[in-house]
Design a protein around this motif. Structure first.
Motif, PDB file in Angstrom:
ATOM      1  N   MET A  96       0.892  -1.429  -0.397  1.00  0.00           N
ATOM      2  CA  MET A  96       0.075  -0.200   0.138  1.00  0.00           C
ATOM      3  C   MET A  96       1.133   1.136   0.090  1.00  0.00           C
ATOM      4  O   MET A  96       0.959   2.224  -0.571  1.00  0.00           O
ATOM      5  N   GLU A  97       1.800   1.423   0.786  1.00  0.00           N
ATOM      6  CA  GLU A  97       3.446   2.386   0.530  1.00  0.00           C
ATOM      7  C   GLU A  97       3.854   2.873  -0.650  1.00  0.00           C
ATOM      8  O   GLU A  97       4.170   3.764  -1.487  1.00  0.00           O
ATOM      9  N   LYS A  98       3.165   1.723  -1.626  1.00  0.00           N
ATOM     10  CA  LYS A  98       3.656   2.050  -3.355  1.00  0.00           C
ATOM     11  C   LYS A  98       2.794   1.433  -4.673  1.00  0.00           C
ATOM     12  O   LYS A  98       3.260   1.169  -5.000  1.00  0.00           O
ATOM     13  N   GLU A 103      -8.784  -0.210  -0.188  1.00  0.00           N
ATOM     14  CA  GLU A 103      -7.313   0.276  -0.942  1.00  0.00           C
ATOM     15  C   GLU A 103      -7.609  -0.724  -2.362  1.00  0.00           C
ATOM     16  O   GLU A 103      -7.239  -0.143  -3.139  1.00  0.00           O
ATOM     17  N   MET A 104      -7.546  -2.109  -2.210  1.00  0.00           N
ATOM     18  CA  MET A 104      -8.150  -2.859  -3.704  1.00  0.00           C
ATOM     19  C   MET A 104      -8.874  -2.154  -4.476  1.00  0.00           C
ATOM     20  O   MET A 104      -8.835  -2.344  -5.117  1.00  0.00           O
ATOM     21  N   ALA A 105      -9.907  -2.181  -3.744  1.00  0.00           N
ATOM     22  CA  ALA A 105     -11.264  -2.162  -4.308  1.00  0.00           C
ATOM     23  C   ALA A 105     -10.988  -0.806  -5.034  1.00  0.00           C
ATOM     24  O   ALA A 105     -11.070  -1.049  -6.549  1.00  0.00           O
ATOM     25  N   GLN A 106     -10.546   0.350  -4.918  1.00  0.00           N
ATOM     26  CA  GLN A 106      -9.902   1.840  -5.284  1.00  0.00           C
ATOM     27  C   GLN A 106      -8.976   1.705  -6.084  1.00  0.00           C
ATOM     28  O   GLN A 106      -9.110   1.542  -7.424  1.00  0.00           O
ATOM     29  N   LEU A 107      -7.547   0.515  -5.720  1.00  0.00           N
ATOM     30  CA  LEU A 107      -7.335   0.517  -6.879  1.00  0.00           C
ATOM     31  C   LEU A 107      -7.442  -0.226  -8.074  1.00  0.00           C
ATOM     32  O   LEU A 107      -6.993   0.029  -8.875  1.00  0.00           O
ATOM     33  N   LYS A 123      -8.663  -0.064 -14.129  1.00  0.00           N
ATOM     34  CA  LYS A 123      -9.536  -1.442 -14.620  1.00  0.00           C
ATOM     35  C   LYS A 123      -8.590  -1.776 -16.117  1.00  0.00           C
ATOM     36  O   LYS A 123      -8.714  -0.956 -17.008  1.00  0.00           O
ATOM     37  N   GLY A 124      -9.071  -2.841 -16.297  1.00  0.00           N
ATOM     38  CA  GLY A 124      -8.317  -3.950 -17.114  1.00  0.00           C
ATOM     39  C   GLY A 124      -6.651  -4.052 -16.833  1.00  0.00           C
ATOM     40  O   GLY A 124      -6.100  -5.032 -17.702  1.00  0.00           O
ATOM     41  N   LYS A 125      -6.288  -3.455 -15.268  1.00  0.00           N
ATOM     42  CA  LYS A 125      -4.944  -3.668 -15.494  1.00  0.00           C
ATOM     43  C   LYS A 125      -4.531  -4.238 -14.061  1.00  0.00           C
ATOM     44  O   LYS A 125      -4.075  -5.109 -14.063  1.00  0.00           O
ATOM     45  N   ILE A 126      -5.922  -4.159 -12.971  1.00  0.00           N
ATOM     46  CA  ILE A 126      -5.934  -4.480 -11.794  1.00  0.00           C
ATOM     47  C   ILE A 126      -7.433  -5.073 -11.247  1.00  0.00           C
ATOM     48  O   ILE A 126      -8.061  -4.470 -11.530  1.00  0.00           O
ATOM     49  N   VAL A 127      -7.146  -6.422 -11.328  1.00  0.00           N
ATOM     50  CA  VAL A 127      -8.549  -6.441 -10.621  1.00  0.00           C
ATOM     51  C   VAL A 127      -8.860  -7.081  -9.255  1.00  0.00           C
ATOM     52  O   VAL A 127      -7.675  -8.020  -8.604  1.00  0.00           O
ATOM     53  N   PHE A 128      -9.827  -7.225  -8.050  1.00  0.00           N
ATOM     54  CA  PHE A 128      -9.692  -7.259  -6.790  1.00  0.00           C
ATOM     55  C   PHE A 128     -11.366  -8.218  -6.847  1.00  0.00           C
ATOM     56  O   PHE A 128     -11.943  -7.479  -6.743  1.00  0.00           O
ATOM     57  N   TYR A 129     -10.739  -9.898  -6.217  1.00  0.00           N
ATOM     58  CA  TYR A 129     -11.574 -10.511  -5.680  1.00  0.00           C
ATOM     59  C   TYR A 129     -12.439 -10.356  -4.484  1.00  0.00           C
ATOM     60  O   TYR A 129     -10.745 -11.373  -3.861  1.00  0.00           O
ATOM     61  N   LYS A 130     -12.874 -10.048  -3.969  1.00  0.00           N
ATOM     62  CA  LYS A 130     -13.098  -9.985  -2.246  1.00  0.00           C
ATOM     63  C   LYS A 130     -13.449 -11.140  -1.277  1.00  0.00           C
ATOM     64  O   LYS A 130     -14.478 -11.727  -2.028  1.00  0.00           O
ATOM     65  N   GLY A 131     -12.906 -11.745  -0.625  1.00  0.00           N
ATOM     66  CA  GLY A 131     -13.709 -13.306  -0.680  1.00  0.00           C
ATOM     67  C   GLY A 131     -12.827 -14.530  -0.776  1.00  0.00           C
ATOM     68  O   GLY A 131     -11.207 -14.226  -0.959  1.00  0.00           O
ATOM     69  N   TYR A 132     -13.045 -15.712  -0.774  1.00  0.00           N
ATOM     70  CA  TYR A 132     -12.846 -16.998  -0.695  1.00  0.00           C
ATOM     71  C   TYR A 132     -12.630 -17.855  -2.046  1.00  0.00           C
ATOM     72  O   TYR A 132     -14.319 -17.867  -1.731  1.00  0.00           O
ATOM     73  N   ASN A 133     -12.506 -18.015  -2.642  1.00  0.00           N
ATOM     74  CA  ASN A 133     -13.205 -18.695  -4.397  1.00  0.00           C
ATOM     75  C   ASN A 133     -11.674 -19.332  -4.333  1.00  0.00           C
ATOM     76  O   ASN A 133     -11.061 -19.459  -5.415  1.00  0.00           O
TER      77      ASN A 133
END
Length: 479
Positions: free
Chosen positions: A314-316, A340-344, A349-359
């Motif tokens: 998160m610092e970088k 932070e991950m959701a905002q990122l 979009k298209g470069k970074i994706v965050f899936y919240k939870g465990y799958n």
């Protein structure tokens, strides 16, 4: 060969919240192959009851005393291959939304341990070795040695206690000794179970077990120091000569890129480059990343907590966004990191994706599709993810701590050796420096990258060697 009963708070294939479940799912199978008879006992949580109960067999019904009341216990069982699993049922204690994190956790797991101790009597099944795991089972050796010392059947049991994560200790008020555990205050007064004014399940397990193990050689040394000892270093120092560090393995049948049913394209060491690119494009499509087989895909499958090193990341974040990579993160944890991950993702979009939870199914596809796997942990008793990623030809980038240091050999451009990348100090500049180095090797030194992938896939991440060490440990207790 020995009769062994493993006592744990979770285990695959039934339920998982962390690496403990992976160990319980795979180590017993390996020990059975080596001639031991192994059984496992754990609580019957709601998700287990919903999914598996129809296949269970009722083994025993009895009561144990908790808070001066007789509380009923049902013991169920089911075979998983050659391993028999027992389940302690109490709807009020265990059929809840989560496994842990409740105000009455001390009472819940005191009940569990008491139920297990009495289960031996009810089933007339007395193992030669009881192998207890983490704080939830730390009072088992105490109850056998202090509460049942008059009974030869309990007295003859030898105890192994494994610390999977010293940060979680099971520290509770002293009144629990009498009300929930049925133990004499003498062992509080003499300091055996006393900790910070109350009692500690973890400390008790460490002091009363015949042997203590941790899940990697480096971690077994680190926890003797104030930096990693979590205020238990003096207790552990007393057991230094009974302390073994045995690295975890993984179930190489479940985690096998040649046969994994969760991934679209299977591969081995020969066709890894081509098939990894195909898996990558499939994942990019699935997760809404820009489809490009040539871009470096960095994967993360983790609890999003301070321990896992996400504050470094998160610092970088600004620099991360400028890098020629894609990032795919799967996990949940601290709210701040999740936000932070959701905002990122929103800004990239298209470069970074965050899936919240465990799958679990998605985790398999991330391991198979990624080029690099990020694991910058503050501390890591063993770590399972870096072992899985190597099995799938995905190079781990780790901090040199605990089991990460023991299993990942950093890339050496002069010797042309290594099976991943690593950095020494818990420092975001070092993390980014190593990440840039990995990017350089990926894009500019394809032969070196190919060599690293081959080395990673040749790394033995099975339970074979570790199970042999456990066998040596058990042999010392039960010749």
């Amino acid at each position: 060969m020995a009769r062994i009963l493993m006592v744990a708070s979770e285990g695959l294939p039934y339920i998982k919240s962390g690496g403990l479940a992976d160990v319980i799912g795979s180590l017993p199978k390996e020990l059975v192959k080596k001639g031991h008879e192994v059984r496992v006992v754990m609580p019957l949580y709601a998700p287990i009851a919903r999914k598996f109960h129809d296949g269970f067999q009722l083994e025993a019904q009895y009561t144990v005393s908790i808070s001066y009341h007789e509380v009923p216990v049902n013991i169920w069982s089911q075979m998983q291959g050659d391993v028999k699993f027992y389940f302690v049922e109490h709807k009020g204690y265990f059929e809840r939304d989560n496994l842990y994190g409740y105000m009455d956790d001390g009472e819940r797991f005191a009940y569990f341990q008491k139920a297990v101790i009495e289960m031996l009597n009810q089933l007339n099944y007395f193992p030669e070795i009881m192998h207890s795991h983490d704080w939830h089972t730390g009072m088992i050796p105490v109850m056998c040695k202090e509460g049942h010392s008059f009974d030869e059947r309990y007295r003859n049991i030898k105890h192994v206690y494994t610390i999977h994560n010293l940060a979680y200790q099971g520290n509770f008020g002293a009144e629990m000794l009498d009300s929930c555990l049925g133990l004499d205050y003498r062992i509080f007064d003499n300091g055996n179970v006393r900790y910070d004014g109350g009692i500690s399940f973890m400390k008790s397990g460490i002091l009363y077990a015949d042997k203590v193990t941790t899940v990697s050689p480096s971690y077994s040394q680190e926890i003797l120091t104030p930096q990693y000892g979590e205020h238990m270093e003096m207790v552990l120092e007393m057991r230094r000569y009974d302390l073994w560090g045995i690295t975890n393995g993984i179930d190489i049948e479940s985690w096998n890129p040649k046969t994994d049913p969760e991934i679209p394209y299977h591969f081995n060491k020969v066709n890894v480059k081509k098939q990894k690119a195909a898996n990558k494009m499939a994942l990019q499509q699935e997760m809404g990343l820009q489809v490009n087989p040539d871009v470096m895909l960095v994967g993360v499958v983790s609890r999003l907590t301070w321990q896992k090193g996400f504050y470094l990341l998160m610092e970088k974040l600004h620099e991360l966004c400028q890098m020629p990579i894609q990032l795919c993160v799967l996990g949940s944890g601290e709210e701040r990191i999740e936000q932070e991950m959701a905002q990122l993702e929103n800004g990239n979009k298209g470069k970074i994706v965050f899936y919240k939870g465990y799958n679990d199914s998605l985790a398999h596809r991330i391991y198979a599709a990624s080029d690099l796997f990020l694991m910058p942990s503050l501390f890591e008793p063993c770590g399972i993810s870096q072992l899985i990623s190597m099995r799938y030809g995905t190079l781990p980038l780790v901090r040199e701590t605990g089991g990460l240091r023991d299993t990942v050999n950093p890339y050496n451009e002069f010797e042309k050796s290594g099976n991943g990348f690593s950095f020494a100090n818990y420092n975001s500049d070092e993390l980014i420096g190593v990440l840039w180095n990995a990017i350089h090797v990926y894009y500019d030194c394809p032969q070196d990258w190919k060599m690293l992938v081959r080395n990673a896939m040749n790394t033995d991440v099975s339970w074979e060697a570790s199970a042999n060490t456990y066998c040596q440990l058990y042999a010392q207790l039960h010749p």
